[in-house]
Design a protein around this motif. Sequence first.
Motif, short mmCIF file in Angstrom:
data_model
loop_
_atom_site.label_atom_id
_atom_site.label_comp_id
_atom_site.label_asym_id
_atom_site.label_seq_id
_atom_site.Cartn_x
_atom_site.Cartn_y
_atom_site.Cartn_z
N ALA A 26 -26.47 14.18 24.84
CA ALA A 26 -25.87 15.48 25.81
C ALA A 26 -25.94 16.00 23.95
CB ALA A 26 -24.69 15.65 26.23
N LEU A 27 -26.16 14.97 23.25
CA LEU A 27 -25.39 15.67 21.31
C LEU A 27 -26.89 15.51 20.90
CD1 LEU A 27 -23.14 13.72 20.25
CD2 LEU A 27 -22.86 15.57 21.04
N PRO A 28 -27.60 16.21 19.85
CA PRO A 28 -28.44 16.86 19.23
C PRO A 28 -28.88 15.85 18.57
CG PRO A 28 -27.41 18.85 18.58
CD PRO A 28 -26.56 18.08 19.65
N ASP A 29 -30.65 15.35 18.19
CA ASP A 29 -30.32 14.88 17.43
C ASP A 29 -29.96 13.16 17.15
OD1 ASP A 29 -32.20 16.77 16.06
OD2 ASP A 29 -31.02 17.75 15.38
N VAL A 30 -29.81 13.11 18.20
CA VAL A 30 -29.47 11.50 18.46
C VAL A 30 -30.05 10.52 19.38
CG1 VAL A 30 -26.97 10.39 18.61
CG2 VAL A 30 -26.94 12.37 17.63
N GLU A 31 -30.52 9.72 19.09
CA GLU A 31 -30.96 8.48 19.74
C GLU A 31 -29.94 7.34 19.76
OE1 GLU A 31 -34.92 5.39 18.90
OE2 GLU A 31 -34.67 7.78 18.04
N VAL A 32 -30.65 6.99 21.22
CA VAL A 32 -29.36 5.95 21.34
C VAL A 32 -30.40 4.12 21.06
CG1 VAL A 32 -28.49 4.12 23.26
CG2 VAL A 32 -27.65 6.15 22.73
N ASP A 99 -15.23 5.95 10.64
CA ASP A 99 -13.97 7.00 11.86
C ASP A 99 -13.54 6.36 12.19
OD1 ASP A 99 -12.62 9.47 12.84
OD2 ASP A 99 -14.41 10.35 12.63
N TYR A 100 -12.80 6.16 13.16
CA TYR A 100 -11.92 5.57 14.69
C TYR A 100 -11.60 6.68 15.06
CZ TYR A 100 -8.60 1.89 16.03
OH TYR A 100 -7.95 0.87 16.03
N VAL A 101 -12.32 5.93 16.58
CA VAL A 101 -11.80 6.87 17.71
C VAL A 101 -11.19 6.25 19.00
CG1 VAL A 101 -13.99 8.43 19.05
CG2 VAL A 101 -14.22 8.51 17.08
N LEU A 102 -10.69 6.66 18.96
CA LEU A 102 -9.41 6.47 20.23
C LEU A 102 -10.67 6.20 22.07
CD1 LEU A 102 -5.97 6.26 19.48
CD2 LEU A 102 -7.32 4.51 19.16
N ALA A 113 -17.31 12.91 14.79
CA ALA A 113 -16.83 11.17 14.06
C ALA A 113 -18.96 11.14 14.11
CB ALA A 113 -17.44 10.23 14.79
N LEU A 114 -19.24 11.70 14.32
CA LEU A 114 -21.06 11.12 13.91
C LEU A 114 -21.81 12.56 12.86
CD1 LEU A 114 -23.03 10.70 17.62
CD2 LEU A 114 -22.14 9.26 15.44
N GLU A 115 -21.08 13.63 13.04
CA GLU A 115 -21.49 14.20 12.01
C GLU A 115 -20.73 14.28 10.82
OE1 GLU A 115 -19.02 18.60 13.36
OE2 GLU A 115 -20.70 18.68 14.50
N ARG A 116 -19.71 13.58 10.74
CA ARG A 116 -19.08 13.10 9.54
C ARG A 116 -20.27 12.01 9.34
NH1 ARG A 116 -13.19 10.49 9.37
NH2 ARG A 116 -13.88 9.88 7.27
#
Length: 262
Positions: A26-32, A99-102, A113-116
Amino acid sequence: MSTTLRVLIADDELLARKRLSRLLSALPDVEVCGEAADGEAVLAAVRAGGVDVVLLDIHMPGLSGLDALALLPQGRPHVVLCTAHAEHAVEAFEHGAMDYVLKPVEPARLQKALERVRARMEPEARPREVSAPAEKPAAGATAPRALARLPIPTRQGIVLVDPETISHAALDDELVTVFTAQGEFLTDFTLNELAEKLPAELFHRVHRRALLNLRQVARLEPLETGGYLARTARGHAVEVSRQSARELRRMLGLRRGAEDEG
């Protein structure tokens, strides 16, 4: 135009991988670019190349996420820890996590986190993209925010310090001391000036008299005031104000009172 982030999902639970894949779609400019169910698979995928970011769980069979993080090669991708275990946050930053995401991972928190990561990657990529000689900045132009080496004038000359080796900077009376792996140096820089010159992802203004590199923190001890006493890896103690402690908890994904539970 933003560069597409190639993300490796690393989690031993299939449902967790599916959820992350759905959120990323659902995020732009992101590829798994792949998935891994254990630490060995993470290392193999990173060595194969084509990975910008690893979303890394901590508890996996064989090598843990922290083990894999410590074994990643030079030039490695950026790492965001995605875990239900908040107590490993400081250790993760010591090993270089971005970063650290719970868990359960919230879409907005994952996007942040991905923007960082993207903000960190853009200046890293810029020198490789520029083929012509760099022009001198115009008079009055603002210098780049983060310095590869921080120049500190001393009686013996100017010491060039790697920012990552700085644990903290502290104001005592009217003088600021920078604490590094090479020693302690008095500087004419103010804390505000240092904060502008040093990487924002490393250094945090935790007190009106202190600037702290979170990756150099070994332990956070809660104070009765609601703040922390940060113990650095070299044994120094840095006070974290109550307000900064709240911001630090939000950044680390720690819930109120979590530091007293384990």
